[in-house]
Design an enzyme around this catalytic site. Structure first.
Site, PDB file in Angstrom:
ATOM      1  N   GLU A 172       0.000  -3.066  13.720  1.00 17.96           N
ATOM      2  CA  GLU A 172      -1.077  -4.047  13.460  1.00 17.96           C
ATOM      3  C   GLU A 172      -0.575  -4.930  12.331  1.00 17.96           C
ATOM      4  O   GLU A 172      -0.503  -4.489  11.185  1.00 17.96           O
ATOM      5  CB  GLU A 172      -2.361  -3.343  13.006  1.00 17.96           C
ATOM      6  CG  GLU A 172      -2.849  -2.236  13.908  1.00 17.96           C
ATOM      7  CD  GLU A 172      -3.754  -2.711  15.015  1.00 17.96           C
ATOM      8  OE1 GLU A 172      -3.786  -3.931  15.269  1.00 17.96           O
ATOM      9  OE2 GLU A 172      -4.397  -1.872  15.631  1.00 17.96           O
ATOM     10  N   CYS A 209      -6.843  -9.728   7.432  1.00 17.46           N
ATOM     11  CA  CYS A 209      -5.862 -10.020   8.488  1.00 17.46           C
ATOM     12  C   CYS A 209      -6.407 -10.995   9.524  1.00 17.46           C
ATOM     13  O   CYS A 209      -5.663 -11.794  10.078  1.00 17.46           O
ATOM     14  CB  CYS A 209      -5.397  -8.729   9.158  1.00 17.46           C
ATOM     15  SG  CYS A 209      -6.730  -7.761   9.857  1.00 17.46           S
ATOM     16  N   GLU A 217       1.464 -16.898   6.907  1.00 22.97           N
ATOM     17  CA  GLU A 217       0.305 -16.158   6.413  1.00 22.97           C
ATOM     18  C   GLU A 217       0.307 -16.157   4.884  1.00 22.97           C
ATOM     19  O   GLU A 217       1.291 -15.760   4.265  1.00 22.97           O
ATOM     20  CB  GLU A 217       0.330 -14.713   6.921  1.00 22.97           C
ATOM     21  CG  GLU A 217      -0.929 -13.958   6.531  1.00 22.97           C
ATOM     22  CD  GLU A 217      -0.896 -12.478   6.896  1.00 22.97           C
ATOM     23  OE1 GLU A 217       0.140 -11.836   6.670  1.00 22.97           O
ATOM     24  OE2 GLU A 217      -1.918 -11.972   7.402  1.00 22.97           O
TER      25      GLU A 217
HETATM   26  P1  NAD Z   1       3.169  -4.311   3.642  1.00 20.03           P
HETATM   27  O1  NAD Z   1       3.855  -4.474   4.948  1.00 20.03           O
HETATM   28  O2  NAD Z   1       3.825  -4.792   2.428  1.00 20.03           O
HETATM   29  O3  NAD Z   1       2.847  -2.770   3.367  1.00 20.03           O
HETATM   30  C1  NAD Z   1       2.053  -1.997   4.261  1.00 20.03           C
HETATM   31  C2  NAD Z   1       2.413  -0.530   4.107  1.00 20.03           C
HETATM   32  O4  NAD Z   1       3.763  -0.341   4.560  1.00 20.03           O
HETATM   33  C3  NAD Z   1       2.375  -0.027   2.662  1.00 20.03           C
HETATM   34  O5  NAD Z   1       1.850   1.289   2.648  1.00 20.03           O
HETATM   35  C4  NAD Z   1       3.849  -0.023   2.280  1.00 20.03           C
HETATM   36  O6  NAD Z   1       4.158   0.902   1.271  1.00 20.03           O
HETATM   37  C5  NAD Z   1       4.498   0.379   3.589  1.00 20.03           C
HETATM   38  N1  NAD Z   1       5.908  -0.006   3.735  1.00 20.03           N
HETATM   39  C6  NAD Z   1       6.550  -1.060   3.187  1.00 20.03           C
HETATM   40  N2  NAD Z   1       7.863  -1.064   3.546  1.00 20.03           N
HETATM   41  C7  NAD Z   1       8.040   0.010   4.351  1.00 20.03           C
HETATM   42  C8  NAD Z   1       9.164   0.544   5.047  1.00 20.03           C
HETATM   43  N3  NAD Z   1      10.365  -0.033   4.988  1.00 20.03           N
HETATM   44  N4  NAD Z   1       9.001   1.660   5.784  1.00 20.03           N
HETATM   45  C9  NAD Z   1       7.785   2.258   5.868  1.00 20.03           C
HETATM   46  N5  NAD Z   1       6.681   1.808   5.220  1.00 20.03           N
HETATM   47  C10 NAD Z   1       6.802   0.684   4.477  1.00 20.03           C
HETATM   48  O7  NAD Z   1       1.734  -4.972   3.842  1.00 20.03           O
HETATM   49  P2  NAD Z   1       0.607  -5.174   2.742  1.00 20.03           P
HETATM   50  O8  NAD Z   1       1.033  -6.282   1.844  1.00 20.03           O
HETATM   51  O9  NAD Z   1       0.233  -3.850   2.189  1.00 20.03           O
HETATM   52  O10 NAD Z   1      -0.632  -5.625   3.648  1.00 20.03           O
HETATM   53  C11 NAD Z   1      -0.932  -6.954   3.960  1.00 20.03           C
HETATM   54  C12 NAD Z   1      -0.512  -7.257   5.390  1.00 20.03           C
HETATM   55  O11 NAD Z   1      -1.197  -6.374   6.283  1.00 20.03           O
HETATM   56  C13 NAD Z   1      -0.898  -8.651   5.824  1.00 20.03           C
HETATM   57  O12 NAD Z   1       0.156  -9.216   6.548  1.00 20.03           O
HETATM   58  C14 NAD Z   1      -2.100  -8.419   6.731  1.00 20.03           C
HETATM   59  O13 NAD Z   1      -2.333  -9.426   7.680  1.00 20.03           O
HETATM   60  C15 NAD Z   1      -1.728  -7.124   7.369  1.00 20.03           C
HETATM   61  N6  NAD Z   1      -2.904  -6.462   7.911  1.00 20.03           N
HETATM   62  C16 NAD Z   1      -3.042  -6.412   9.270  1.00 20.03           C
HETATM   63  C17 NAD Z   1      -4.153  -5.817   9.826  1.00 20.03           C
HETATM   64  C18 NAD Z   1      -4.323  -5.741  11.322  1.00 20.03           C
HETATM   65  O14 NAD Z   1      -5.177  -4.987  11.759  1.00 20.03           O
HETATM   66  N7  NAD Z   1      -3.556  -6.461  12.110  1.00 20.03           N
HETATM   67  C19 NAD Z   1      -5.133  -5.264   8.996  1.00 20.03           C
HETATM   68  C20 NAD Z   1      -4.953  -5.337   7.618  1.00 20.03           C
HETATM   69  C21 NAD Z   1      -3.830  -5.938   7.078  1.00 20.03           C
END
Ligand code: NAD
Length: 544
Positions: free
Chosen positions: A291, A325, A423
C-alpha cells in the site's frame, strides 16, 4: 529516519502492565516549552514485545523519539536488530506450529478479536492524546482513531464466522473444495501517519486468518504501538501470536522482510521503500501486499455542487495535516468555475487554524518530524517557482518553533510541475484548470500514482464514465474518502500491489488449497501396459 542510536540501556524484560508508569528520567515537558500537553500514562520507555514480554533490544540499543512541536526527544525506543527480529520470528513460528491460535474454530478466534476491539474502544481519548502528542495530529482528528481501529477487529471477527469457501461438483465423478489455511508468520510494516489505526488494519485480518505476526511500527511514531501488548494480553491472545520489533526500516524492517521463516509481508509506506521491499521479497518468493503513496486528483466539473466540493476537497487535503495517503492533493477544476473556485479555496485555506496538536480548535498541527517538515517546506519553495501561490507558503508567524506550516495552495499548476507529479504528504495542494472531460481524465492519469480519485459532477452518466476512466484503485463520486470495509482497498501503478479489504484481506493471509476427490470412474490412459498382465501386482485392490 529519526535520531541516531543512543547509549545502550541494557536488556531487561517487563510485563505490559508497565505501560502506566511515569519515568523520573523523562519528566513530562511543560505546556510552556512544548505547546503540547504531555498525555498521562506514557511508559518510561518503548520496548519490543516478544513472546509475551516487553523486552529491550538484545544489544540494548535505543533511539530517541521526538515530540513534533519542539523536536525535543521525550522518550527512548528499543532499536531492533537482526537478533531481535530472529527472536520475534522464532516466537511467532513456535506459536504458529504448535500453539492453539491457527487451530481455533473461527468463532473462538472471533470472540478474542471482539475482546481486542472492546479493549481498543476503551482506550478512547487516551489513545487520541498519545497519537496527537507523538505524531502531531490535531487532537480533534485523533479522537475517533480508537473506534476506527476497533471496527477493523469487529469487522474481521464477523467475516471469519460468516466465511464460506467454495465446493465445486462434477456429478458422480469428482468433488472439489477449498481448504483455507493461514499462511504462517506475517510480517507487518507500517507508516507513521495515524499509526495505531494503520497497525490495526493489518493486525485484524492477519490474526483473524490464524496467522501469527511480527509488527514493525514506524520509527517516527512508535509510542502508541506499545498499547497493543496489554490489549492482546487482556483479550486472551496466546503468547507468541503477536510480537512487535521496533526500529529503523534499514535494520529491523529489512531483517523482517528478508527473514526466511516469514512467508508474507504486508507493507504500507512510500513508493521508494516499496520498490526495495518488492525486490527483497522476490529473492525469497514471498507473498506481499504493498500500500504505497498517492497524488490523488479531485475533478470538479462546473455543474457540481461547488460549495460541497470546496468543503470536501479542503478536508480531503488538509485533514490529518495533509499526511494522508488518499489526500486530494491535486484539484482539477473546469474552466468556467476555475477563478471563482480558486479564490474561494484560497480564502478558506488562509483561514485554516494552525496550532498546537492538543488545542481542540486546531485544524492543522505540527508535521510529524523535522525530516518530513524539511521535505514539505522544500516542495513549497519548489512550488513557488513552478506555479502561483495563492495561500500559505510559510511557517505561521505565531508558531516560531516546531514543525508548523500554513495550509498552502498553488494555482495554475502545470502538469509538468514537480508539485503536480510528486507526493508531498503535507498541507499543500495543486490546482489546475481543464476545458474538456477528456483533458480532465488525461490530467488525472498523468502521474506515477493511482491510489484514489474524487469526481464532482451532477451528471450521473459522466460521473460513472469518468470514474471508470481514471487509473486509480478507488474513486469517490461527490464525496471525500468515506470507507466501507467490505470494498477493495489499494492502489494501481505506483500506489501499490494487491488489494485488501473484505474477503480480499483474508485471501492475502491464507493459502487456498484445492482438494480434488474422486467419486466415480476416472479415465486413466494406461502407460506401459503393453505385455503387462493385470493382477501381476498381487497386492489386491480393484484389479487384483
Ligand atoms: P516509509 O516508506 O518511509 O516507511 C514505512 C515503514 O517502512 C516504516 O516502518 C519504515 O521503518 C519501514 N522501512 C523503511 N525502509 C525499509 C526497508 N528497507 N525494509 C523494510 N522496512 C522499511 O513511509 P512513511 O514515511 O512512514 O509513510 C508515508 C508514506 O506511506 C506515504 O507515501 C503515504 O502515502 C504512504 N501511505 C500509504 C497508505 C496506503 O494505504 N496506500 C496509507 C498510509 C500511508
Amino acid at each position: 529516519m529519526a535520531s541516531s542510536p543512543s547509549t545502550p540501556t541494557g536488556a531487561s524484560a517487563t510485563r505490559p502492565g508497565a505501560i502506566t508508569r511515569t519515568d523520573p528520567h523523562h519528566p513530562p515537558t511543560t505546556q510552556e516549552d512544548t505547546l503540547a500537553t504531555t498525555p498521562p500514562g506514557l511508559p518510561d520507555r518503548i520496548q519490543h514485545y516478544i513472546d509475551g514480554a516487553l523486552v529491550d533490544s538484545a544489544n540494548g540499543e535505543t533511539f530517541d523519539v521526538i515530540e513534533p512541536t519542539t523536536n525535543q526527544p521525550y522518550i527512548t525506543c528499543a532499536s531492533g536488530q537482526q537478533a531481535d527480529v530472529d527472536a520475534a520470528v522464532a516466537a511467532a513460528t513456535k506459536a504458529f506450529d504448535s500453539g492453539p491460535w491457527p487451530r481455533m474454530l473461527p468463532r473462538q478466534r472471533a470472540a478474542i478479536l471482539n475482546k481486542i476491539a472492546d479493549e481498543v474502544s476503551a482506550l478512547n481519548d487516551g489513545l487520541a492524546a498519545i497519537e496527537s502528542f507523538d505524531s502531531g495530529l490535531p487532537i480533534r482528528q485523533a479522537r475517533g482513531q480508537a473506534n476506527r481501529a476497533a471496527e477493523n477487529f469487529r469487522f474481521f471477527a464477523d467475516l471469519i464466522v460468516a466465511q464460506v469457501d467454495g465446493a465445486f461438483k462434477m456429478p458422480g465423478r469428482q468433488i472439489n473444495y477449498v481448504n483455507r489455511k493461514p499462511m504462517g508468520v506475517a510480517g507487518l510494516i507500517t507508516p507513521w501517519n495515524t499509526p495505531f489505526m494503520q497497525e490495526s488494519w493489518k493486525l485484524a485480518p492477519a490474526l483473524a486468518s490464524g496467522c501469527t505476526v511480527v509488527l514493525k511500527p514506524a520509527e517516527f511514531t512508535p509510542v502508541s504501538a506499545q498499547l497493543w501488548a496489554g490489549i492482546m494480553e487482556r483479550a486472551g491472545v496466546p503468547e507468541g501470536v503477536f510480537n512487535i520489533v521496533h526500529g529503523f526500516g534499514e535494520s529491523a524492517g529489512d531483517a523482517l522482510v528478508k527473514h526466511p521463516d516469514v512467508p508474507l509481508i504486508s507493507f504500507t509506506g512510500e513508493l521508494g521503500t516499496g520498490k526495495i521491499i518488492y525486490g527483497n521479497c522476490a529473492r525469497h518468493m514471498k507473498h506481499m501486499s504493498l500500500e504505497l503513496g498517492g497524488k490523488s486528483p479531485a475533478i470538479v466539473f462546473a455543474d457540481a455542487d461547488v460549495e460541497a466540493a470546496l468543503d470536501s476537497t479542503l478536508f480531503g487535503v488538509f485533514s490529518l495535516n495533509g499526511e494522508r495517503c488518499t489526500a486530494s492533493s491535486r484539484i482539477l477544476v473546469e474552466r468556467p468555475i476555475y477563478d471563482r473556485f480558486v479564490a474561494a479555496y484560497a480564502e478558506r485555506a488562509s483561514r485554516i487554524v494552525v496550532g498546537p496538536p492538543s488545542d481542540p480548535d486546531t485544524e492543522i498541527a505540527a508535521l510529524v518530524h523535522p525530516e518530513h517538515y524539511r521535505k514539505v517546506t522544500e516542495y513549497i519553495e519548489i512550488g513557488k517557482s513552478e506555479a502561483r501561490l495563492v495561500a500559505g507558503g510559510s511557517r505561521p508567524e505565531h508558531l516560531s518553533k516546531g514543525n508548523y506550516v500554513q495550509a498552502t495552495v498553488f494555482a495554475d499548476v502545470p502538469p509538468t510541475a514537480r508539485i503536480f507529479q510528486e507526493e508531498i504528504f503535507g498541507p499543500v495542494v495543486a490546482i489546475t484548470p481543464f476545458d474538456t472531460e477528456e483533458e480532465a481524465i488525461r490530467l488525472a492519469n498523468d502521474v506515477e500514482y493511482g491510489l484514489a480519485a474524487y469526481v464532482w459532477t451532477n451528471d450521473v452518466a459522466r460521473a460513472h464514465n469518468v470514474a471508470g476512466a481514471i487509473e486509480s484503485g478507488m474513486v469517490w463520486i461527490n464525496s471525500h474518502n468515506v470507507r466501507d470495509l467490505r470494498t477493495p482497498f489499494g492502489g494501481v501503478k505506483g500506489s501499490g500491489l494487491g488489494h485488501e479489504g473484505g474477503y480480499r484481506s483474508l485471501d492475502f493471509y491464507t493459502v487456498q488449497q484445492s482438494v480434488h476427490v474422486r467419486l466415480g470412474d476416472v479415465h486413466t490412459t494406461r502407460f506401459g501396459a503393453t505385455g503387462y498382465a493385470d493382477g501381476d501386482l498381487g497386492l489386491g485392490g480393484p484389479s487384483a
